[in-house]
Design an enzyme around this catalytic site. Sequence first.
Site: not given
Lengths: 80, 246
Positions: B90, B198, B200
């Site tokens: 990002c 994302h 994560e």
Amino acid sequence: MKATVLVRPKEGILDPEGDAVRQSLRKLGFEVATARVGRVIDLEVGGDDVAAARSEIERMCGELLANPLIESFEIRLEER
Amino acid sequence: MSDRPLIAVVVFPGSNDDRDAAWALGSVGAESAFVWHEETSLPEEAAAVVLPGGFSYGDYLRTGAIASVAPVMDAVRAFAREGGPVLGICNGFQVLCEARLLPGVLRPNRQLEFVCRDAALRVEAVDSPFLRRCVVGQELVIPVKHGEGAWYADEGTFVQLAARGQIVLRYTEDVNGALGNVAGVVNEAGNVMGLMPHPEHAVDPLLGSADGGLLLAALVDAAAAHRLAAAQIETRASRARTARAL
């Protein structure tokens, strides 16, 4: 020496912010064919050598102030 | 030395997914160390670098522009030049583009709205180490949350990148106006990758998807391989030093 750098979205690059501004202006009753939104950066730099200042600011634009992929820039120097 | 490779997570003022990244990396077998943007070097044992999501420097000037010239970026650049794996997520992707470690640039979403939702991605190329746990054509579901995620490059660059397999992830639909629905790219050497989604936030099925874990686990694999390669180079150098001394 004072300088103004005008950074604009390059021609042909979609500018959604400019589009939104144009639409809002039309809502207010203004006849606007296009609107493009850029950025103004006022600088104060040392020295009196206009040519040297210009080339220094060109480097600033290349390295940080503008992204050459999507933005063009124009430098205006204010001589004393 | 721990068995788990150490991954440096760079923290800029305004980074906000640094802790999530560290937690997620831990869940796929890595140790992580936070590295403040003013540092001029990475931890010596760092075997990979993650530039996390967030709003570095308040997105001043252009997203990622100020962070791209932060002191730590010289170290990141040197690490990448030596072949070290670097992943930008990002805002980290925006930083890598502004630092010219990755091609293109991230522009404001065409709809001028912040998008925050799960996005379906198609794996386009798997030559780079980050995609080694995926297959071409595989669909991944990974959330996006960004206002400036419309990737752009000029047509010639785009065609060249696609031909070289540097366009690694595309959205399966138009999410933000990105050219060719591009969601993630790698550099020519394949050791630097950036993506807007994302990974994560997608490492546990309880949260909707664990597909992000495929990318992060591949990063950990790449980190382990890089650490091994660096150790072998050091061993050879040390043998050469010993030989010279004899």
